[in-house]
Design a protein around this motif. Structure first.
Motif, short mmCIF file in Angstrom:
data_model
loop_
_atom_site.label_atom_id
_atom_site.label_comp_id
_atom_site.label_asym_id
_atom_site.label_seq_id
_atom_site.Cartn_x
_atom_site.Cartn_y
_atom_site.Cartn_z
N ILE A 6 1.02 -1.09 0.12
CA ILE A 6 -0.02 -0.01 -0.27
C ILE A 6 0.91 1.13 0.05
O ILE A 6 1.75 1.49 0.88
N GLU A 7 0.85 1.95 -0.85
CA GLU A 7 1.53 3.25 -1.29
C GLU A 7 0.84 4.28 -1.24
O GLU A 7 -0.02 4.45 -2.13
N ARG A 27 2.09 8.68 -10.41
CA ARG A 27 2.94 7.64 -10.07
C ARG A 27 2.25 6.47 -10.49
O ARG A 27 2.83 5.44 -10.92
N LYS A 28 0.88 6.49 -9.97
CA LYS A 28 0.14 5.39 -10.38
C LYS A 28 0.32 4.96 -11.91
O LYS A 28 0.12 3.84 -12.33
N HIS A 72 -3.59 18.37 -2.42
CA HIS A 72 -4.01 18.39 -3.83
C HIS A 72 -2.64 17.78 -4.71
O HIS A 72 -2.62 17.18 -5.58
N ALA A 73 -1.50 18.39 -4.09
CA ALA A 73 -0.36 18.50 -4.70
C ALA A 73 0.32 16.61 -4.57
O ALA A 73 0.58 15.97 -5.73
N ALA A 74 -0.01 16.27 -3.33
CA ALA A 74 0.23 14.87 -3.19
C ALA A 74 -0.80 13.90 -3.75
O ALA A 74 -0.31 13.01 -4.35
N ASN A 75 -1.95 14.23 -3.86
CA ASN A 75 -2.83 13.58 -4.55
C ASN A 75 -2.45 13.61 -6.16
O ASN A 75 -2.45 12.40 -6.75
#
Length: 181
Positions: free
Chosen positions: A85-86, A108-109, A99-102
């Protein structure tokens, strides 16, 4: 005087310092290959020791059919290749950081999906379980216009230089292949 030649000499010296270890490792890798990839076929199918007298002696059970050593490699590799789980975490407690992390997590996904990361992860885990070492290398593909990653499938050519004798940190790595000019 030429910095490229000096670098080449330095890399050559590092590689030659591991020649004895790599020679031993190649012999082990050949032995592991003989146990994992069967090259002998008997009348009953693939067999690890078809020439053994137990294969032809009446009344004796012959247990060298393939599949037995593979279990000791494939099962641990499958357990190690389990998808973790990442989650990307925000660096600050603000809406913009979340929002930036999302967005970064979505990128990345998508990259992992395009790169077929799950398959490569399983391949790397299988190689590590079989040979005890593996690595991948990341490079920029001009045609794809993105970063790509490949697993080194033949660790016989993978030279790893460790920082210390406890083998916890790799200082350098080289994938040495002979090429026809």
């Amino acid at each position: 005087s030429n910095p490229e030649m000096a670098l080449h000499r330095k890399l050559g010296a590092r590689i030659s310092s591991l020649a004895t270890e790599m020679s031993t490792f190649r012999q082990w890798a050949d032995r592991f290959d003989d146990l994992f990839y069967t090259t002998t076929l008997g009348p009953w199918g693939a067999d690890l020791w078809a020439d053994d007298p137990s294969a032809t002696t009446p009344g004796r059970s012959h247990v060298s059919l393939t599949g037995h050593p593979k279990v000791y490699v494939v099962v641990p590799a499958a357990l190690q290749a389990y998808k973790p789980i990442e989650n990307m975490l925000a660096t600050e407690n603000t809406d913009e950081a979340r929002h930036a992390a999302n967005a970064l997590e979505r990128v990345r996904k998508a990259w992992k999906s395009e790169e077929k990361w799950e398959l490569k992860r399983h391949k790397a885990a299988t190689l590590k379980a079989l040979y005890g070492r593996t690595a991948s290398f990341v490079y920029y593909d001009k045609n794809e216009k993105r970063m790509c990653a490949d697993v080194i499938e033949n660790p016989r050519n993978l030279w790893l230089g460790y920082q210390s004798d406890d083998y916890t940190k790799i200082e350098w790595a080289a994938n040495v292949n002979l090429m026809d000019p």
